[in-house]
Design a protein around this motif. Structure first.
Motif, PDB file in Angstrom:
ATOM      1  N   ILE A   1       5.727   7.250  26.782  1.00 55.89           N
ATOM      2  CA  ILE A   1       5.205   6.785  28.066  1.00 55.89           C
ATOM      3  C   ILE A   1       3.756   6.344  27.957  1.00 55.89           C
ATOM      4  N   ALA A   2       2.930   7.152  27.303  1.00 59.90           N
ATOM      5  CA  ALA A   2       1.513   6.814  27.199  1.00 59.90           C
ATOM      6  C   ALA A   2       1.228   5.896  26.020  1.00 59.90           C
ATOM      7  N   GLY A   3       2.193   5.751  25.103  1.00 61.30           N
ATOM      8  CA  GLY A   3       2.013   4.864  23.959  1.00 61.30           C
ATOM      9  C   GLY A   3       1.060   5.402  22.903  1.00 61.30           C
ATOM     10  N   CYS A   4       0.899   6.709  22.870  1.00 59.35           N
ATOM     11  CA  CYS A   4      -0.013   7.311  21.892  1.00 59.35           C
ATOM     12  C   CYS A   4       0.659   7.421  20.525  1.00 59.35           C
ATOM     13  N   ARG A   5      -0.141   7.326  19.495  1.00 63.77           N
ATOM     14  CA  ARG A   5       0.311   7.519  18.122  1.00 63.77           C
ATOM     15  C   ARG A   5       0.190   9.011  17.786  1.00 63.77           C
ATOM     16  N   PRO A   6       0.921   9.458  16.752  1.00 60.56           N
ATOM     17  CA  PRO A   6       0.869  10.884  16.384  1.00 60.56           C
ATOM     18  C   PRO A   6      -0.552  11.426  16.196  1.00 60.56           C
ATOM     19  N   LYS A   7      -1.446  10.643  15.628  1.00 59.76           N
ATOM     20  CA  LYS A   7      -2.818  11.110  15.429  1.00 59.76           C
ATOM     21  C   LYS A   7      -3.495  11.383  16.781  1.00 59.76           C
ATOM     22  N   GLN A   8      -3.311  10.472  17.742  1.00 61.12           N
ATOM     23  CA  GLN A   8      -3.891  10.658  19.074  1.00 61.12           C
ATOM     24  C   GLN A   8      -3.264  11.869  19.768  1.00 61.12           C
ATOM     25  N   ILE A   9      -1.945  12.003  19.627  1.00 62.45           N
ATOM     26  CA  ILE A   9      -1.245  13.130  20.246  1.00 62.45           C
ATOM     27  C   ILE A   9      -1.784  14.437  19.669  1.00 62.45           C
ATOM     28  N   SER A  10      -2.011  14.444  18.373  1.00 66.22           N
ATOM     29  CA  SER A  10      -2.568  15.623  17.711  1.00 66.22           C
ATOM     30  C   SER A  10      -3.945  15.969  18.268  1.00 66.22           C
ATOM     31  N   GLU A  11      -4.773  14.960  18.479  1.00 66.15           N
ATOM     32  CA  GLU A  11      -6.110  15.174  19.033  1.00 66.15           C
ATOM     33  C   GLU A  11      -6.040  15.696  20.472  1.00 66.15           C
ATOM     34  N   ILE A  12      -5.097  15.193  21.243  1.00 68.03           N
ATOM     35  CA  ILE A  12      -4.961  15.574  22.645  1.00 68.03           C
ATOM     36  C   ILE A  12      -4.425  16.994  22.789  1.00 68.03           C
ATOM     37  N   THR A  13      -3.397  17.309  22.009  1.00 65.73           N
ATOM     38  CA  THR A  13      -2.701  18.582  22.186  1.00 65.73           C
ATOM     39  C   THR A  13      -3.184  19.694  21.270  1.00 65.73           C
TER      40      THR A  13
END
Length: 173
Positions: free
Chosen positions: A137-149
């Motif tokens: 939905i947000a179009g985030c890449r795994p690296k961004q998801i890792s930073e967020i979560t």
């Protein structure tokens, strides 16, 4: 918007320019809202979570160190707000309420099919749902998801893969 313009806009927002922050918010609002909606499955809760995250983001924008991290930073705030809302709303929504609220995300399907999708999605583990919605939905890449979560990048990829596999299996049955 090109990178230089975006950088200047973020820098203006960090220095206290409310108009610049407002323009940044306009660019990311839909992604924030759809992400919150997918996780909270309620339009009012999703809107409240986004509003709370944006207010906290506006209040704390001066702490942003790297302009490139603005989206991830705001999503991290939203993730915290969603978790807070989920704790407040311990009971899951009934399928019929979910169908009504998820229409913005799931289009062109019959009511029964939407209900099945919502049920399967709700059956995922929280981490799988979190990573999958940030990705799809947000179009985030795994690296961004890792930073967020705060979840390890390889674990993020595993959650996304497992989540997709479970959805496919559940919907094919």
């Amino acid at each position: 918007m090109d990178r230089l313009s975006r950088k200047k806009l973020i820098e203006r927002a960090v220095s206290g320019d409310t108009e610049a922050f407002s323009k940044l918010y306009e660019q990311i609002y839909k992604q924030l809202y759809y992400y919150a909606l997918a996780n909270l499955r309620n339009t009012e809760d999703a809107a409240d979570a986004v509003q709370d995250a944006v207010l906290d983001g506006f209040a704390g924008i001066k702490t942003l160190r790297d302009w490139r991290a603005f989206d991830s930073w705001l999503f991290a705030i939203l993730v915290a707000k969603i978790k807070q809302k989920q704790k407040e709303n311990a009971e899951r929504l009934a399928c019929r309420d979910s169908v009504q609220n998820i229409d913005a995300v799931i289009k062109d399907t019959h009511e029964y099919e939407r209900c099945e999708i919502v049920e399967e999605f709700a059956g995922l583990k929280e981490e799988e749902r979190l990573c999958l919605t940030l990705s799809l939905i947000a179009g985030c890449r795994p690296k961004q998801i890792s930073e967020i979560t705060g979840i390890n990048q390889s674990t993020v990829r595993s959650h996304i893969s497992r989540g997709k596999k479970k959805l496919r299996k559940g919907l094919s049955e």
